[in-house]
Design a protein around this motif. Structure first.
Motif, mmCIF file in Angstrom:
data_model
loop_
_atom_site.group_PDB
_atom_site.id
_atom_site.type_symbol
_atom_site.label_atom_id
_atom_site.label_comp_id
_atom_site.label_asym_id
_atom_site.label_seq_id
_atom_site.Cartn_x
_atom_site.Cartn_y
_atom_site.Cartn_z
ATOM 1 N N PHE A 17 0.831 -1.211 0.000
ATOM 2 C CA PHE A 17 0.000 0.000 0.000
ATOM 3 C C PHE A 17 0.866 1.261 0.000
ATOM 4 C CE2 PHE A 17 -2.084 3.189 2.833
ATOM 5 C CZ PHE A 17 -3.152 3.534 2.022
ATOM 6 N N LEU A 18 1.838 1.320 0.894
ATOM 7 C CA LEU A 18 2.697 2.501 0.993
ATOM 8 C C LEU A 18 3.577 2.664 -0.246
ATOM 9 C CD1 LEU A 18 3.824 2.273 4.730
ATOM 10 C CD2 LEU A 18 2.181 3.876 3.754
ATOM 11 N N ALA A 19 4.004 1.537 -0.827
ATOM 12 C CA ALA A 19 4.911 1.584 -1.980
ATOM 13 C C ALA A 19 4.214 2.002 -3.262
ATOM 14 C CB ALA A 19 5.571 0.226 -2.174
ATOM 15 N N THR A 20 2.888 1.998 -3.253
ATOM 16 C CA THR A 20 2.115 2.374 -4.444
ATOM 17 C C THR A 20 1.293 3.630 -4.165
ATOM 18 O OG1 THR A 20 0.447 0.746 -3.778
ATOM 19 C CG2 THR A 20 2.028 0.062 -5.437
ATOM 20 N N GLN A 21 1.925 4.615 -3.535
ATOM 21 C CA GLN A 21 1.376 5.941 -3.292
ATOM 22 C C GLN A 21 0.220 5.963 -2.297
ATOM 23 O OE1 GLN A 21 3.133 8.285 -4.075
ATOM 24 N NE2 GLN A 21 3.798 8.389 -6.200
ATOM 25 N N ALA A 22 0.064 4.866 -1.513
ATOM 26 C CA ALA A 22 -0.955 4.832 -0.454
ATOM 27 C C ALA A 22 -2.328 5.222 -0.976
ATOM 28 C CB ALA A 22 -0.527 5.727 0.715
ATOM 29 N N LYS A 23 -2.736 4.580 -2.053
ATOM 30 C CA LYS A 23 -4.040 4.876 -2.658
ATOM 31 C C LYS A 23 -5.143 4.136 -1.896
ATOM 32 C CE LYS A 23 -6.585 4.593 -7.033
ATOM 33 N NZ LYS A 23 -7.730 3.838 -6.495
ATOM 34 N N ASP A 24 -6.104 4.891 -1.386
ATOM 35 C CA ASP A 24 -7.229 4.305 -0.659
ATOM 36 C C ASP A 24 -8.142 3.529 -1.615
ATOM 37 O OD1 ASP A 24 -6.326 5.493 1.651
ATOM 38 O OD2 ASP A 24 -7.611 7.261 1.443
ATOM 39 N N GLN A 25 -8.950 2.660 -1.040
ATOM 40 C CA GLN A 25 -9.938 1.928 -1.830
ATOM 41 C C GLN A 25 -11.028 2.897 -2.291
ATOM 42 O OE1 GLN A 25 -10.047 -1.260 -2.868
ATOM 43 N NE2 GLN A 25 -8.017 -1.638 -2.006
ATOM 44 N N ALA A 26 -10.980 3.252 -3.561
ATOM 45 C CA ALA A 26 -11.970 4.167 -4.144
ATOM 46 C C ALA A 26 -11.809 4.123 -5.655
ATOM 47 C CB ALA A 26 -11.748 5.591 -3.632
ATOM 48 N N PRO A 27 -12.878 4.431 -6.396
ATOM 49 C CA PRO A 27 -12.769 4.440 -7.856
ATOM 50 C C PRO A 27 -11.933 5.611 -8.368
ATOM 51 C CG PRO A 27 -14.934 5.205 -7.181
ATOM 52 C CD PRO A 27 -14.254 4.691 -5.947
ATOM 53 N N HIS A 28 -11.770 6.637 -7.532
ATOM 54 C CA HIS A 28 -10.951 7.786 -7.885
ATOM 55 C C HIS A 28 -9.661 7.729 -7.057
ATOM 56 C CE1 HIS A 28 -13.725 8.743 -4.582
ATOM 57 N NE2 HIS A 28 -12.688 9.366 -4.046
ATOM 58 N N TYR A 29 -8.766 8.663 -7.307
ATOM 59 C CA TYR A 29 -7.524 8.704 -6.539
ATOM 60 C C TYR A 29 -7.767 9.432 -5.225
ATOM 61 C CZ TYR A 29 -5.060 6.946 -10.589
ATOM 62 O OH TYR A 29 -4.620 6.149 -11.621
#
Length: 388
Positions: free
Chosen positions: A217-229
């Motif tokens: 998660f942290l290594a991939t820009q910590a993107k939350d679970q959502a259809p958008h960024y």
């Protein structure tokens, strides 16, 4: 003969096999040139199989892996992290990244790694000062296993999580267990000079599925679970590319062969340099239960030779030896300069330091690449003989 008469002998150059290009070509043909893809997941599976660890996250460097490892262990601003002084700066820089303070610990003379007695001294003293360390970074220098039995026992007694820096130790074992698998988090490097390479890259390994998931998660820009960024915490662009992971896949199949060859090179140096009176091939023998990948062969100028040389017109030092090898177009390198002697860390607490400072003052790393021929090894031995 001087430098112009021979091709340069590098310290530890990359050594590719026959299959790396197959994986790279396949990635290009299938258009898997993004940061993810089959090579990446396959490379992570290969690392898990080689190390016996349950989870792996392949990253852009070993330094990135240490950084994420510290975050996974909850290290943050104001914390202290125990760290060997005798190591490359990449071990300690991530401590600064997270706003913590390194506490440097001296080496012991058997393996050159973290001294258990100094470790215990540091822990007790930091606690007495009201500052219990948050974590311990443990390094296996030049592929030699540290004194794991003692160090793990001390860390367990004081409930200190271990981040195991095995950047130089892929393929090394202790009691037949691969290094990198002893800590809460393990770290490997696949830099161009390591025993296996992905050009540039690293990996974080752990048996804790939740830690692995967090690292990804942290290594991939910590993107939350959502259809958008959407982002709720700081993340990093640390994933290894699918292309470079293809190189890694081809390299992983060569691990046993590469370790065998490095150990043969160490044995060759040990046999053929024994006649030189002023130096010893160092880190031999291996302590009981330890098996080193012998990433780099190292030498130490003997104290007697150093004392004799002090009275000579031209003193023999690691630097004069290095310069002599350069006249033959042979690369060598001083041992790691202890971190407590680096300007960057001049105000950091330390415990001991005399052992690793002495090693730095006396030691040199020799060319140890797995593609070296006996003719090239003899070039090194003959050039060293001129110094003594």
């Amino acid at each position: 003969m001087r430098s112009q008469d021979h091709d340069r002998l590098f310290l530890s150059p990359p050594h590719l096999g026959r299959h790396e290009m197959n994986y790279v070509h396949k990635a290009i043909e299938d258009n898997w040139v993004a940061p993810t893809g089959p090579n990446l997941t396959g490379f992570e599976a290969d690392i898990c199989q080689a190390t016996g660890v349950g989870h792996c996250v392949a990253l852009s460097s070993g330094t990135a892996a240490i950084h994420l490892g510290l975050l996974l262990l909850g290290v943050g601003p104001g914390d202290e992290v125990l760290c060997p002084s005798f190591t490359f700066v990449a071990t300690a820089n991530p401590i600064l990244y997270v706003g913590a303070t390194p506490v440097f610990i001296d080496s012991e003379t058997d393996t050159w790694n973290l001294c258990p007695q100094r470790l215990l001294e540091a822990i007790v003293d930091r606690i007495a000062r009201g500052k219990k360390p948050k974590a311990l970074i443990l390094v296996h220098l030049y592929g030699m296993p540290a004194k794991l039995t003692e160090i793990i026992a001390i860390a367990a007694e004081y409930e200190l999580p271990i981040l195991e820096d095995a950047a130089e130790a892929l393929g090394s074992t202790f009691n037949k267990q691969p290094l990198g698998s002893f800590g809460a988090v393990g770290v490997f490097s696949f830099n161009g000079n390591k025993i296996l390479t992905t050009s540039g890259g690293g990996a974080l390994v752990t048996n804790d599925a939740s830690l692995a998931q967090k690292a990804h998660f942290l290594a991939t820009q910590a993107k939350d679970q959502a259809p958008h960024y959407q982002h709720s915490e700081v993340g990093y662009n640390y994933r290894l590319s699918n292309i470079l992971a293809g190189i890694g896949r081809g390299q992983m199949g060569l691990l046993d062969e590469r370790v065998k060859r490095r150990r043969e090179i160490f044995a060759w140096y040990k046999e053929h340099l024994a006649r030189l009176p002023g130096l010893t091939v160092a880190l031999a023998p291996e302590p009981a239960g330890s098996r080193s990948n012998r990433w780099l062969t190292t030498i130490l100028l003997t104290p007697t030779a150093a004392e004799d040389a002090a009275n000579a017109t031209a003193r023999v030092t690691p630097e004069t030896v290095r310069q002599q090898l350069e006249t033959h177009n042979i690369e060598s390198r001083p041992l790691w300069k202890p971190l407590h002697l680096q300007p960057l860390f001049q105000s950091a607490p330390r415990y001991g330091g005399e052992v690793c400072a002495n090693l730095f003052a006396r030691g040199l790393c020799l060319p140890s690449g797995t593609a070296m021929t006996e003719t090239e090894l003899r070039r090194v031995a003959d050039a060293l003989a001129e110094c003594f």
